[in-house]
Design a protein around this motif. Structure first.
Motif, PDB file in Angstrom:
ATOM      1  N   LYS A 154      49.346  41.048  48.923  1.00 22.94           N
ATOM      2  CA  LYS A 154      48.803  40.571  47.650  1.00 22.94           C
ATOM      3  C   LYS A 154      47.645  41.463  47.269  1.00 22.94           C
ATOM      4  N   SER A 155      47.689  41.952  46.037  1.00 24.58           N
ATOM      5  CA  SER A 155      46.626  42.849  45.599  1.00 24.58           C
ATOM      6  C   SER A 155      45.793  42.206  44.496  1.00 24.58           C
ATOM      7  N   ILE A 168      43.789  44.895  48.757  1.00 22.06           N
ATOM      8  CA  ILE A 168      45.155  44.460  49.076  1.00 22.06           C
ATOM      9  C   ILE A 168      45.119  43.829  50.469  1.00 22.06           C
ATOM     10  N   VAL A 169      45.784  42.689  50.602  1.00 17.15           N
ATOM     11  CA  VAL A 169      45.976  42.074  51.921  1.00 17.15           C
ATOM     12  C   VAL A 169      47.451  42.134  52.235  1.00 17.15           C
ATOM     13  N   VAL A 200      37.414  39.955  45.176  1.00 20.59           N
ATOM     14  CA  VAL A 200      38.796  39.801  45.654  1.00 20.59           C
ATOM     15  C   VAL A 200      39.778  39.583  44.506  1.00 20.59           C
ATOM     16  N   ILE A 243      43.579  38.372  44.873  1.00 20.88           N
ATOM     17  CA  ILE A 243      43.903  38.048  46.271  1.00 20.88           C
ATOM     18  C   ILE A 243      43.609  36.563  46.522  1.00 20.88           C
ATOM     19  N   ALA A 287      43.749  44.382  55.721  1.00 16.27           N
ATOM     20  CA  ALA A 287      43.133  44.396  54.392  1.00 16.27           C
ATOM     21  C   ALA A 287      42.628  45.797  54.111  1.00 16.27           C
TER      22      ALA A 287
END
Ligand code: GLU
Length: 327
Positions: free
Chosen positions: A278-279, A285-286, A61, A64, A296
């Motif tokens: 947010k990446s 990316i979320v 992640v 993220i 996501a």
């Protein structure tokens, strides 16, 4: 709403984008990921999830994680009354004041886009050791430092939260990735030492870095991430209905995601996707549609700023097809 046909359509539309960009290689353990993966999942506010492609496959992640550590720090508002429902009016402070738990963190980190690469050192010097925002590396190191002070175990608190919200007890750190980053993380070490010199870290630099590298190494799938970010779609409510963040704080986190969540391409991300997002350099990316769902997406090929090429394209299609951009 049945998200499956939408996700299937998006997956077909982005097929030609998958494999574009490059896999992050500055953390050697990330370089061996197959660039041809693509997965996408949507979790609605009721916790129902739909997905396509590699949506159940865990990946690194990376940045993220910064979104969740920020939320956990902002969640620490000891003694403050929380509204019972998202509709209830929240107590307002004096203009310019913040919720009690967030007061300290917003003195130590800003909330403006940096316009610089996520690991840049230059701005930090002429802004006296105060990082521009909590989503560049320097800012996230400060947030991790604060979470360490508040909990005694920043990475443990983060993992416990992510396991609970994703209903997945297997969510864990990847020790090899964390070690690989620690071994090659000279820039992050430089940022941390620099801020320690300005008095902007409370804990030992080595401890803060160890917790930061562990948090970034957590592996989750699109399914897990969409569920874990659900509290932002639910205006601060966790999956079990208890409150993590006030409505106001959830709004604030979404706002910082919108302006700072996609590296120095946050403007381009807003232009194409138009959602808080947010990446991470792992290619995930979320994104959040407040009141509706969290999305996501993962595809490891990233562009020069660090954003997944196919991931941004998929989210672009998502908001175009649904009309759910916040703009
Ligand atoms: N662990 C990575 C770093 O600190 C995270 C980078 C990212 O995903 O933006 O460089």
């Amino acid at each position: 709403m049945d998200y499956q046909p939408l996700l299937d359509e998006i997956a077909a539309k982005v097929r030609s984008e998958v494999g574009r960009g490059a896999v992050a290689s500055y953390i050697p353990a990330l370089a061996c990921v197959d660039i041809d993966h693509f997965g996408m999942a949507v979790a609605d506010v009721e916790g129902r999830v739909a997905g396509v492609g590699d949506w159940r496959r865990p990946f690194s992640v990376q940045s993220i994680s910064k979104l969740f550590t920020l939320a956990l720090v902002l969640a620490e508002r000891k003694g403050e009354r929380e509204p019972d429902t998202e509709r209830e009016t929240e107590p307002e402070g004096e203009p310019g004041t913040e919720d009690r738990g967030s007061e300290d963190i917003w003195r130590r980190v800003g909330r403006e886009p940096s316009g610089n690469p996520f690991n840049s050192l230059v701005q930090l010097e002429y802004e006296d050791g105060i990082p521009r925002n909590p989503f560049i590396n320097a800012g996230s190191l400060v947030v991790t430092d604060r979470l360490l002070t508040l909990t005694g175990d920043a990475r443990g608190a983060l993992r416990a939260f992510l396991r609970t919200e994703s209903c997945n007890r297997t969510v864990d750190f990847n020790i090899a990735v964390a070690d690989s980053e620690a071994e090659h993380g000279h820039r992050n070490a430089a940022l941390a030492h620099f801020m320690a010199d300005y008095g902007n870290l409370d804990n030992d630099v080595a401890d803060v870095l160890a917790h930061y590298f562990s948090q970034c190494s957590i592996e989750m799938s699109c399914r897990d991430l969409a569920l874990a970010a659900g509290f932002l779609a639910r205006h601060g409510l966790r999956g079990d209905g208890s409150r993590l963040l006030s409505v106001r704080a959830a709004k604030q986190v979404n706002a910082v995601m919108l302006t700072c969540g996609a590296y120095d391409a946050a403007g381009e991300f807003a232009y194409r996707v138009g959602l808080p997002g947010k990446s991470g350099v792992g290619g995930g990316i979320v994104a959040v549609v407040p009141g509706r769902c969290a999305v996501a997406v993962w595809s490891p090929g990233i562009d020069e700023q660090g954003n997944s090429v196919a991931g941004v394209a998929a989210l672009d299609h998502f908001t175009t097809l649904t009309g759910w951009s916040v703009f």
